[in-house]
Design an enzyme around this catalytic site. Structure first.
Site, PDB file in Angstrom:
ATOM      1  N   LYS A 278      -5.063   4.116 -12.707  1.00  0.00           N
ATOM      2  CA  LYS A 278      -4.865   5.567 -12.749  1.00  0.00           C
ATOM      3  C   LYS A 278      -6.121   6.296 -12.292  1.00  0.00           C
ATOM      4  O   LYS A 278      -6.052   7.332 -11.631  1.00  0.00           O
ATOM      5  CB  LYS A 278      -4.475   5.996 -14.165  1.00  0.00           C
ATOM      6  CG  LYS A 278      -3.059   5.617 -14.583  1.00  0.00           C
ATOM      7  CD  LYS A 278      -2.737   6.178 -15.946  1.00  0.00           C
ATOM      8  CE  LYS A 278      -1.284   5.933 -16.330  1.00  0.00           C
ATOM      9  NZ  LYS A 278      -0.990   4.521 -16.535  1.00  0.00           N
TER      10      LYS A 278
ATOM     11  N   GLU B  52      -7.705  12.770 -20.314  1.00  0.00           N
ATOM     12  CA  GLU B  52      -7.269  13.982 -19.618  1.00  0.00           C
ATOM     13  C   GLU B  52      -6.992  15.108 -20.603  1.00  0.00           C
ATOM     14  O   GLU B  52      -6.682  14.877 -21.779  1.00  0.00           O
ATOM     15  CB  GLU B  52      -5.989  13.711 -18.817  1.00  0.00           C
ATOM     16  CG  GLU B  52      -6.195  12.822 -17.615  1.00  0.00           C
ATOM     17  CD  GLU B  52      -4.930  12.674 -16.805  1.00  0.00           C
ATOM     18  OE1 GLU B  52      -5.047  12.364 -15.620  1.00  0.00           O
ATOM     19  OE2 GLU B  52      -3.827  12.867 -17.350  1.00  0.00           O
TER      20      GLU B  52
ATOM     21  N   HIS C 129       5.558   9.487 -25.911  1.00  0.00           N
ATOM     22  CA  HIS C 129       5.307   9.377 -24.475  1.00  0.00           C
ATOM     23  C   HIS C 129       6.289   8.440 -23.764  1.00  0.00           C
ATOM     24  O   HIS C 129       6.050   8.036 -22.633  1.00  0.00           O
ATOM     25  CB  HIS C 129       3.866   8.924 -24.195  1.00  0.00           C
ATOM     26  CG  HIS C 129       2.838   9.735 -24.925  1.00  0.00           C
ATOM     27  ND1 HIS C 129       2.598  11.065 -24.638  1.00  0.00           N
ATOM     28  CD2 HIS C 129       2.013   9.417 -25.954  1.00  0.00           C
ATOM     29  CE1 HIS C 129       1.656  11.520 -25.446  1.00  0.00           C
ATOM     30  NE2 HIS C 129       1.290  10.552 -26.259  1.00  0.00           N
TER      31      HIS C 129
ATOM     32  N   ARG D 207       7.206   1.082  -8.060  1.00  0.00           N
ATOM     33  CA  ARG D 207       8.387   0.278  -8.375  1.00  0.00           C
ATOM     34  C   ARG D 207       9.582   1.202  -8.518  1.00  0.00           C
ATOM     35  O   ARG D 207       9.447   2.424  -8.456  1.00  0.00           O
ATOM     36  CB  ARG D 207       8.167  -0.479  -9.682  1.00  0.00           C
ATOM     37  CG  ARG D 207       7.760   0.446 -10.834  1.00  0.00           C
ATOM     38  CD  ARG D 207       7.713  -0.250 -12.159  1.00  0.00           C
ATOM     39  NE  ARG D 207       7.050   0.524 -13.190  1.00  0.00           N
ATOM     40  CZ  ARG D 207       7.579   1.523 -13.883  1.00  0.00           C
ATOM     41  NH1 ARG D 207       8.820   1.887 -13.621  1.00  0.00           N
ATOM     42  NH2 ARG D 207       6.901   2.171 -14.802  1.00  0.00           N
TER      43      ARG D 207
END
Length: 667
Positions: free
Chosen positions: A116, A200, A235, A292
Site C-alpha cells: 500500500k 492514514e 472494515h 484480482r
C-alpha cells in the site's frame, strides 16, 4: 483459448470460475486441502488434486504444491480466485517459470500495488488523489506514533500487504496507538506474512467506492463503472451495490479516469479494482488497488450483462478486450449481500458446523446465488465462514431493494448461526433505504440493528405445535403400518381418552421463558391456546417439516426444521428458534460451568496477556484467540483472580473449551 485451467482456490469463487469455464468448454482442475475433500468445488471440477492438510499455510498457500498439481494435470493456466495467493507476486513468478499462464496481472503490477505504501507513492506520480497519511518504510513504533500524532486522530492503521479488513485498526486516542499497532501487526503477519503498516487520517462519515477496471496485453483499458461498498463492519464489506447511489456522470467519469490512470501507470492486465475513500461532498482519494477479481464483482456483472471471469480468461489468453469504453453502459441496479456463518449478537463471531438445512432462493433473472456449499456440507474453522453471496437486480434501486428483502426472507439456513436476520434489519434501516451511506452506517443504526429481545408471540408457538403434532402423527402412522393391529388406539397419536376430551400439552422454551401450548383435538383439526390467546387450526399438508396450515381461516406456508431439541421456524418472512421440551427426556437444570472462561469458537491461542495468580480488573485482556484469520481478545468478566491458564500459546482449542481458571471477587 485454454484447454484446461486449474483454480488455485476454494469455496464459492472456485465454483464461480468453474461455471464460466464449463460454459466456455474449458476443463477445470480443483485443488483441495484434506478438510475440503468433499467440498462443492471438488465435486464440480473435472479433476481434483489434494495439496495438503487443512491449514491454509500447509495447502492453499503452498506455491510448490499448486504448481505441481497444474503440471501433473496438464493445466495450461491458473486462476487464483481471490484471497490466498491471488495477489502474491512470488506465485505469479512461479507460474511464469513453470510456463503456466497466470490469469491475472503481470508480476510488476502485483509488485507495484502489493505494498500500500509503494502504491500510494506511485499514484502520487500519476496524479491520483491520495488520503493524508504516512506510507513510508520506517516501522519503528515510536516513529509511527509521532506520524499519527502529526496526522491527527482519529487515524487508521492498515497492513501494507492487507485486504479484507484484516490487519486494520481504528485509533481514536494517542494513548491507544501502540496497543492497536501491535495487534494490527500480529494479525498482518498471520494473514499476509508481512507486518509492515501504513497510517492514514480517518475520514468521518466517508463512503467506500471502488471502480472495476480491465486492461489487456495490447494496452487497452476500460472501467466498468463503480460499486458502493460503504456498508461495512470491522472494515469488512457487508452489502455492496452498483451503481453507487447519488453518483452523477461527471464524478463517475472523473473516478473512472483516475482508476484507469492507476491501472495504466503499472501496465495492468486483467481484472482489477481501484478503491477510493469518498467524502460526503464528493471529493475522493485513492486507497488501494486490488490486483484480482473482487468478492463483489457480481453486481458489476448484473448491471453490465457481462461475465468478468470470461473477460479474465480471454485477456489472459492474449485476446483484446471484448468492448471499448463507449460500448459499455449501466442497466438497472444490483445489490449484493454476503451470507455468513456468524452470530451478529455475539460480536459477529464465526460459527462452524454442518449445514443441516440449506434452502437458498431460486436463481432467476432477478436473483443470483454464488455459493461454495450445499445442504449437508460443513462450515469448517479453517477458512472464511462465508455461506454464499446473494445478488439481486432490478430496473432501479427501490425495486432491487424489494427483491433483496424477498430473497433474504426466503433464505433458510439451519446448523450454524448466520447473519440473515441481521441483513434483513440492515436493508430495512432508514439510512440504507434512503441511500444515506457511509462506512459507519452499522454503528449509527445500532438501535435498530440490535433491538432488545422481544417476547415470542402466539403465532410461531402455534406453528411449532402443529409441526410437532404432524411429525408425531406421521411417526405413529408408520408404526401402525408395521403393527399386527394397525387400528388399535394404542397406535394413535390423537390424544384419545375414554369419556374425556382429546387434549394434551406441548411445551416450548424461548430464551428463558417456558410456554405451554394447550391442544384440543376437534373434528376440523385443533383448538390451540397459549397464555390468553386461542386459535382454530388445521394442517393441510406436512412433508418432513414443510407445512401448510390454516390458523383462524388464514392459510400459511411454513418450514420447521428440527436440530436436536431446537425447532427452527420459517414463516411470514421471519425465523424463530424455540426449544421443544420433551416430557420423556430428563433434563438436568441448573448445571453451569464454574470457575472458567470458555472459548466462544474453535481457534488457536496466540498470546497470554496477564500473569497467572494475579488480580485483574473487569475488562482486562487475558488472552488472544486467533480464529478464521482474525484475532479475538478474551477479557475478564469481572474484577477477580486469574488463577491459571489451561492452554499455552500455540495450542488449538475447541468451541466451549475452558480457557482459564478465574475467581471473581465478591462485592
Amino acid at each position: 483459448m485454454f484447454r484446461k485451467i486449474l483454480i488455485a482456490n476454494r469455496g464459492e469463487i472456485a465454483c464461480r470460475v468453474i461455471k464460466t469455464a464449463k460454459r466456455m468448454g474449458i476443463q477445470t482442475v480443483a485443488v483441495y486441502s484434506e478438510a475440503d475433500a468433499n467440498s462443492r468445488h471438488v465435486r464440480l471440477a473435472d479433476e481434483a488434486v489434494c495439496i495438503g492438510p487443512a491449514a491454509a499455510k500447509e495447502s492453499y498457500l503452498v506455491i510448490e504444491h499448486i504448481i505441481r498439481a497444474a503440471q501433473v494435470t496438464g493445466a495450461q493456466a491458473i486462476h487464483p480466485g481471490y484471497g490466498f495467493l491471488s495477489e502474491n507476486e512470488a506465485f505469479c513468478e512461479a507460474c511464469d517459470k513453470a510456463g503456466i499462464v497466470f490469469i491475472g496481472p503481470p508480476v510488476a503490477a502485483i509488485h507495484a500495488m502489493g505494498s500500500k505504501s509503494a502504491a500510494k507513492s506511485l499514484m502520487a506520480e500519476a496524479h491520483v488523489p491520495l488520503t493524508p497519511g504516512y506510507h513510508g518504510d520506517n516501522q519503528d513504533p515510536d516513529y509511527l506514533k509521532i506520524q499519527a500524532d502529526d496526522i491527527g486522530y482519529p487515524v487508521l492503521i492498515k497492513a501494507s500487504a492487507g485486504g479484507g479488513g484484516k490487519g486494520m485498526r481504528l485509533v481514536e486516542r494517542a494513548e491507544d496507538f501502540k496497543e492497536a499497532l501491535a495487534s494490527c501487526q500480529r494479525e498482518a503477519v498471520s494473514a499476509f506474512g508481512d507486518q509492515q503498516v501504513l497510517v492514514e487520517k480517518y475520514l468521518v462519515r466517508p463512503r467506500h467506492i471502488e471502480i472495476q477496471v480491465f486492461g489487456d496485453q495490447h494496452q487497452n483499458y476500460v472501467y466498468l463503472f463503480e460499486r458502493d461498498c460503504s456498508v461495512q463492519r470491522r472494515h469488512q464489506k457487508v452489502l455492496e451495490e452498483a451503481p453507487a447511489p447519488h453518483m452523477d456522470e461527471q464524478r463517475r467519469a472523473a473516478m473512472g479516469k483516475a482508476a484507469v490512470d492507476a491501472a495504466r501507470a503499472v501496465g495492468y492486465v486483467g481484472a482489477g479494482t481501484v478503491e477510493f475513500i469518498v467524502n460526503q461532498d464528493g471529493t475522493f482519494y485513492f486507497m488501494e488497488m486490488n490486483t484480482r477479481l473482487q468478492v463483489e464483482h457480481p453486481v458489476t456483472e448484473m448491471i453490465t450483462g457481462l461475465d468478468l471471469v470470461e473477460w479474465q480468461l480471454r485477456v489472459a489468453a492474449g485476446e483484446p478486450l471484448p468492448l471499448k469504453q463507449e460500448q459499455l453502459a449501466i442497466q438497472g441496479h444490483a445489490i449484493e449481500a454476503r451470507i455468513y456463518a456468524e452470530d451478529p449478537d455475539k460480536g459477529f463471531l464465526p460459527s462452524t458446523g454442518k449445514l443441516i438445512h440449506l434452502r437458498p432462493p431460486a436463481d432467476t433473472a432477478h436473483v443470483r446465488v454464488d455459493t461454495g456449499v450445499e445442504q449437508g456440507d460443513a462450515i469448517s474453522p479453517f477458512y472464511d465462514p462465508m455461506i454464499a453471496k446473494l445478488i439481486v437486480w432490478d430496473k432501479d434501486r427501490e425495486r432491487a431493494l424489494a427483491r433483496m428483502h424477498q430473497a433474504l426472507a426466503a433464505y433458510q439456513v439451519v446448523g450454524v448461526a448466520n447473519n440473515i436476520p441481521f441483513l434483513l434489519r440492515l436493508i430495512a434501516t432508514q439510512s440504507f433505504a434512503q441511500a444515506d451511506l457511509d462506512t459507519s452506517l452499522i454503528e449509527r443504526e445500532q438501535a435498530s440493528l440490535f433491538p432488545e429481545a422481544q417476547a415470542i408471540a402466539a403465532k410461531p408457538l402455534f406453528i411449532a405445535a402443529l409441526a410437532e403434532l404432524s411429525k408425531q402423527q406421521h411417526a405413529a402412522m408408520q408404526v401402525a403400518k408395521q403393527s399386527a393391529e394397525p387400528v388399535s388406539p394404542w397406535n394413535s397419536a390423537n390424544a384419545w381418552r375414554v369419556n374425556l376430551p382429546a387434549q394434551r400439552e406441548l411445551k416450548f422454551r424461548f430464551g428463558d421463558t417456558l410456554k405451554t401450548v394447550q391442544v384440543t383435538y376437534t373434528q376440523q383439526g385443533y383448538t390451540l391456546v397459549v397464555d390468553d390467546q386461542q386459535s382454530a387450526a388445521s394442517v393441510i399438508a406436512w412433508d418432513q417439516g414443510a407445512l401448510t396450515l390454516v390458523l383462524d381461516g388464514s392459510r400459511i406456508a411454513a418450514t420447521v426444521v428440527d436440530l436436536h431439541q431446537e425447532r427452527h421456524l420459517f414463516a411470514d418472512e421471519q425465523v424463530w428458534v424455540v426449544h421443544y421440551v420433551d416430557p420423556l427426556q430428563i433434563v438436568a437444570e441448573g448445571a453451569a460451568l464454574q470457575g472458567g472462561l470458555i472459548a466462544p469458537m474453535p481457534g488457536k491461542v496466540i498470546a497470554l496477556l496477564a500473569e497467572p495468580n494475579s488480580q485483574v480488573e473487569k475488562g482486562t485482556p487475558l488472552l488472544i484467540l486467533e480464529a478464521m484469520k482474525m484475532e479475538h481478545t478474551i477479557r475478564a468478566p469481572a474484577a477477580g483472580l486469574l488463577k491459571a491458564y489451561r492452554f499455552a500459546v500455540g495450542d488449538q482449542v475447541s468451541d466451549g473449551a475452558d480457557l482459564v481458571e478465574f475467581e471473581a471477587i465478591k462485592a
